[in-house]
Enzyme design. Structure first.
Site, PDB file in Angstrom:
ATOM      1  N   THR A 133       0.753  -1.257  -0.090  1.00  0.00           N
ATOM      2  CA  THR A 133       0.089   0.058   0.073  1.00  0.00           C
ATOM      3  C   THR A 133       1.055   1.161  -0.075  1.00  0.00           C
ATOM      4  OG1 THR A 133      -1.517   1.457   1.410  1.00  0.00           O
ATOM      5  CG2 THR A 133      -0.239  -0.272   2.489  1.00  0.00           C
ATOM      6  N   ASP A 134       0.295   2.228  -0.428  1.00  0.00           N
ATOM      7  CA  ASP A 134       1.070   3.650  -0.421  1.00  0.00           C
ATOM      8  C   ASP A 134       0.895   4.214   1.033  1.00  0.00           C
ATOM      9  OD1 ASP A 134      -1.621   4.468  -0.102  1.00  0.00           O
ATOM     10  OD2 ASP A 134      -1.744   5.778  -1.938  1.00  0.00           O
ATOM     11  N   GLU A 135       0.413   3.602   1.966  1.00  0.00           N
ATOM     12  CA  GLU A 135       0.131   3.908   3.216  1.00  0.00           C
ATOM     13  C   GLU A 135       1.381   3.772   4.214  1.00  0.00           C
ATOM     14  OE1 GLU A 135      -3.541   3.112   5.701  1.00  0.00           O
ATOM     15  OE2 GLU A 135      -4.500   2.680   3.527  1.00  0.00           O
ATOM     16  N   TYR A 158      -1.989  -0.954  10.759  1.00  0.00           N
ATOM     17  CA  TYR A 158      -2.022  -1.613   9.505  1.00  0.00           C
ATOM     18  C   TYR A 158      -0.645  -1.330   8.771  1.00  0.00           C
ATOM     19  CZ  TYR A 158      -3.450  -1.997   4.502  1.00  0.00           C
ATOM     20  OH  TYR A 158      -3.460  -2.268   3.186  1.00  0.00           O
ATOM     21  N   LYS A 162       2.127  -3.596   6.994  1.00  0.00           N
ATOM     22  CA  LYS A 162       2.614  -3.908   5.653  1.00  0.00           C
ATOM     23  C   LYS A 162       4.067  -3.446   5.352  1.00  0.00           C
ATOM     24  CE  LYS A 162      -0.009  -4.934   2.844  1.00  0.00           C
ATOM     25  NZ  LYS A 162      -0.347  -6.211   2.141  1.00  0.00           N
ATOM     26  N   PRO A 213     -21.401   8.561   8.022  1.00  0.00           N
ATOM     27  CA  PRO A 213     -20.210   8.915   8.909  1.00  0.00           C
ATOM     28  C   PRO A 213     -19.125   9.569   7.966  1.00  0.00           C
ATOM     29  CG  PRO A 213     -20.260   6.712   8.869  1.00  0.00           C
ATOM     30  CD  PRO A 213     -21.620   6.876   7.906  1.00  0.00           C
ATOM     31  N   HIS A 293      -5.305   9.629  11.847  1.00  0.00           N
ATOM     32  CA  HIS A 293      -5.801   9.763  10.631  1.00  0.00           C
ATOM     33  C   HIS A 293      -4.571  10.577   9.603  1.00  0.00           C
ATOM     34  CE1 HIS A 293      -9.629   9.842   7.856  1.00  0.00           C
ATOM     35  NE2 HIS A 293      -8.725   8.931   7.521  1.00  0.00           N
TER      36      HIS A 293
END
Ligand code: NAD
Length: 351
Positions: A133-135, A158, A162, A213, A293
């Protein structure tokens, strides 16, 4: 080629399997544990194809993986199996460490043992392709893009799990000579997306008359990649990518979360107007932000474009319309999942 796909009952893995069976001559073994996130309904359309086989198994189970590799003799391993939901990683990180880190280690060890049994030509042609992932790159400010050289800076359990798995994959490449490939992609969307993730969750809750939400003020930016574009990119990488090289995959579709939610509402207003004639946007509700976040992710996908000739076919406007249409035509699929797993409930506030 024979392709051994882990996590093929999930969102991206199943899109890859459907793509490979429908558009290529490759044979596929789908190795999946069928956790809460995996369901064989995602691959039902290809299940009877003689080039497709399913085997239920856990990537953390050395014996099961070793046996499956021996029986299937793959040319390529495409490793997608993972715990994938950031909010769940906040409430229960252990499963993420186990599957994403220990599971990848187990896959690498078994793959290496299998690879050593191949002859020289087969060894050279073999690929272990890890999907990430790019995260792992952390969070961007208003400017800039993630390139393949951006330093790792993961911030959630998470993304940290990764990142750990990416490092292990590269270590197996450098240390043991295993021909590894890593791809880091942005947020995917499209059919069969598990309805705990933003886009399907908003569609499902809108149609159920529930509040929609939006975390914080909805200003976080993600780069949206249509899942079928991603499937084609993965094929290009495992067929033609250079071992030990990383490829970033993005959709060139940066959007704030609130824009995504408003777009879905306006498509639903056209496709299935609310009974009272008002807009679905009236259901939007701003809620507590996700702890830690990340503000913005954006990918520079020029390497995969320049070297492998891959480009996304969908813009966000075309992809999101197809996606909403798919959810409208497949209500039983997502309603069953929500009923069974309370998939549309808020998670990730344990911090
Ligand atoms: P998903 O949660 O929809 O599917 C994961 C699949 O892996 C499920 O079928 C599940 O049953 C299986 N699985 C989980 N643990 C397993 C285990 N121990 N052994 C065998 N199978 C197991 O995930 P996804 O969205 O399809 O993501 C696939 C991969 O792509 C993941 O590695 C994820 O980190 C990565 N990724 C996803 C996105 C995205 O936007 N969805 C973005 C970047 C990277």
């Amino acid at each position: 080629m024979r392709i051994f796909i882990t996590g093929g009952a999930g969102f991206i893995g199943s899109a890859l399997i459907r793509h490979l069976i429908e558009n290529t001559n490759h044979e596929v073994l789908n190795f999946d544990k069928l956790t809460y996130a995996g369901t064989l309904s995602t691959v039902e359309s290809v299940a009877d194809n003689p080039r497709y086989t399913f085997l239920q198994g856990d990537v953390c189970d050395d014996y099961a993986v070793t046996r499956a590799l021996g029986a299937h003799s793959p040319h390529v391993i495409t490793h997608l199996a993972a715990e994938s939901h950031v909010d769940r990683s906040i409430d229960g990180p252990q499963a993420f460490i186990q599957t994403n880190i220990v599971g990848t280690f187990t896959m690498l060890r078994a793959a290496h043992a299998y690879w050593r049994t191949l002859d020289d030509a087969e060894k050279q042609a073999f690929r272990f392709h890890h999907i990430s992932t790019d995260e792992v790159y952390g969070s961007l400010g208003a400017e800039g893009l993630f390139t393949e050289d951006t330093p790792y800076d993961p911030r959630s359990p998470y993304s940290a799990s990764k990142a750990g798995s990416d490092h292990l994959v590269r270590a197996w490449g450098h240390t043991y000579g295993l021909p590894v490939l890593v791809t880091n992609c942005s947020n995917n969307y499209g059919p069969f997306h598990f309805p705990e993730k933003l886009i399907p969750l908003i569609i499902a809750r809108a149609l159920s008359g529930k509040p929609l939400p939006v975390y914080g003020r909805g200003e976080q930016v993600r780069d949206w990649l249509y899942v079928d574009d991603h499937a084609r990119a993965l094929q290009a990488v495992f067929e033609r990518g250079v071992p030990l090289r990383t490829y970033n995959i993005g959709g060139n579709n940066e959007k704030q979360n609130i824009e995504v939610v408003r777009t879905i509402c306006s498509i639903l207003d056209r496709f299935r107007p609310r009974g009272d004639g008002r807009s679905y946007a009236e259901q939007i509700s701003f809620v507590a932000d996700r702890p830690g976040h990340d503000m913005r992710y954006a990918i520079d996908a020029s390497r995969i474009s320049d070297e492998l000739g891959w480009e996304p076919a969908e813009t966000f406007d075309t992809g999101i319309e197809k996606t909403v249409a798919w959810y409208l035509s497949n209500e039983t699929w997502w309603r069953d999942i929500i009923a069974k797993h309370e998939a549309d409930e808020r998670r990730g506030l344990a911090a």
